[in-house]
Design a protein around this motif. Structure first.
Motif, short mmCIF file in Angstrom:
data_model
loop_
_atom_site.label_atom_id
_atom_site.label_comp_id
_atom_site.label_asym_id
_atom_site.label_seq_id
_atom_site.Cartn_x
_atom_site.Cartn_y
_atom_site.Cartn_z
N VAL A 44 0.75 -1.10 0.05
CA VAL A 44 0.16 -0.08 -0.07
C VAL A 44 0.89 1.33 0.02
O VAL A 44 1.86 1.32 0.80
N ASP A 45 0.65 2.03 -0.96
CA ASP A 45 1.40 3.43 -0.99
C ASP A 45 0.41 4.41 -0.40
O ASP A 45 -0.61 4.75 -0.85
N PRO A 46 0.50 4.79 0.73
CA PRO A 46 -0.47 5.76 1.60
C PRO A 46 -0.69 6.83 0.55
O PRO A 46 -1.86 7.44 0.89
N ASP A 47 0.06 7.68 0.09
CA ASP A 47 -0.10 8.81 -0.50
C ASP A 47 -1.02 8.69 -1.68
O ASP A 47 -1.87 9.40 -2.18
N ARG A 48 -0.98 7.57 -2.46
CA ARG A 48 -1.82 7.25 -3.71
C ARG A 48 -3.20 7.01 -3.24
O ARG A 48 -4.21 7.44 -3.55
N LEU A 49 -3.18 6.21 -1.84
CA LEU A 49 -4.64 6.10 -1.30
C LEU A 49 -5.34 7.21 -0.97
O LEU A 49 -6.53 7.37 -1.02
N ASP A 57 -8.54 5.63 6.10
CA ASP A 57 -7.74 5.21 7.39
C ASP A 57 -6.91 4.04 6.80
O ASP A 57 -7.47 3.03 6.48
N VAL A 58 -5.66 4.45 6.38
CA VAL A 58 -4.63 3.59 5.89
C VAL A 58 -4.44 2.27 6.70
O VAL A 58 -4.23 1.26 6.13
N ASP A 59 -4.57 2.39 7.99
CA ASP A 59 -4.20 1.19 8.92
C ASP A 59 -5.43 0.19 8.55
O ASP A 59 -5.11 -0.90 8.77
N VAL A 60 -6.57 0.72 8.48
CA VAL A 60 -7.70 -0.15 8.38
C VAL A 60 -7.59 -1.19 6.88
O VAL A 60 -7.93 -2.28 6.90
N VAL A 61 -7.13 -0.19 5.92
CA VAL A 61 -6.88 -1.04 4.65
C VAL A 61 -5.80 -2.14 4.92
O VAL A 61 -6.11 -3.10 4.24
N ASP A 123 4.73 -6.44 -8.81
CA ASP A 123 5.44 -5.68 -9.67
C ASP A 123 4.59 -4.99 -10.86
O ASP A 123 4.77 -3.94 -11.24
N ALA A 124 3.79 -5.94 -11.53
CA ALA A 124 3.20 -5.66 -12.86
C ALA A 124 2.08 -4.81 -12.39
O ALA A 124 1.82 -3.82 -13.22
N PHE A 125 1.15 -5.10 -11.44
CA PHE A 125 0.05 -4.33 -11.02
C PHE A 125 -0.17 -3.37 -9.86
O PHE A 125 -1.19 -2.55 -9.89
N VAL A 126 0.69 -3.49 -9.00
CA VAL A 126 0.71 -2.70 -7.73
C VAL A 126 1.57 -1.82 -7.48
O VAL A 126 1.29 -0.60 -7.22
N ARG A 127 2.97 -2.07 -7.75
CA ARG A 127 3.81 -1.18 -7.22
C ARG A 127 4.16 0.06 -8.61
O ARG A 127 3.91 -0.25 -9.32
#
Length: 127
Positions: A44-49, A57-61, A123-127
């Motif tokens: 999870v990239d908090p800034d993108r979220l 709430d990034v912690d909940v995700v 790597d292909a779909f998330v990062r």
């Protein structure tokens, strides 16, 4: 080289405001029946979220994603879904739902190393 066997996977999406239909990819679940493998990984990239919803709430995700990983691992502490066979666990995790973290469509591929392919999917779909 070992022979390739089929696998199925879903990309996990985070939609902080589900009613808007906006999401970012945050993880993957990979199931390979032939190699008795079910695994989940996330990043999870908090800034993108927070770009989708500054109040998310990034912690909940992250806790939801960790719960998915525990179900894949068969951890009985996370509830009855984790005590089923890996095929049933994958189908349960891949079922459509209207939650902050939900799966995308099921896709397929071929592998001889599902753990490496799970990382490749990140790597292909998330990062």
């Amino acid at each position: 080289m070992s022979s390739l066997v089929p696998f199925d996977y879903v990309i996990l999406r985070a939609a902080p405001r589900i009613q808007r239909g906006e999401f970012i990819n945050v993880g993957a679940v990979l199931y390979c029946r032939a190699l008795d493998f079910l695994g989940a990984a996330w990043d999870v990239d908090p800034d993108r979220l927070k770009a989708l919803d500054p109040a998310v709430d990034v912690d909940v995700v992250c806790a939801s994603l960790e719960h998915i990983r525990a179900i894949c691992a068969g951890d009985p502490a996370v509830g009855p879904a984790a005590s089923t066979g890996i095929g049933e666990r994958f189908r349960w995790l891949a079922a459509p739902r209207s939650t902050v973290v939900h799966p995308g469509p099921i896709h397929s591929g071929l592998t001889n190393d599902p753990a490496a392919d799970l990382d490749r999917l990140l790597d292909a779909f998330v990062r």
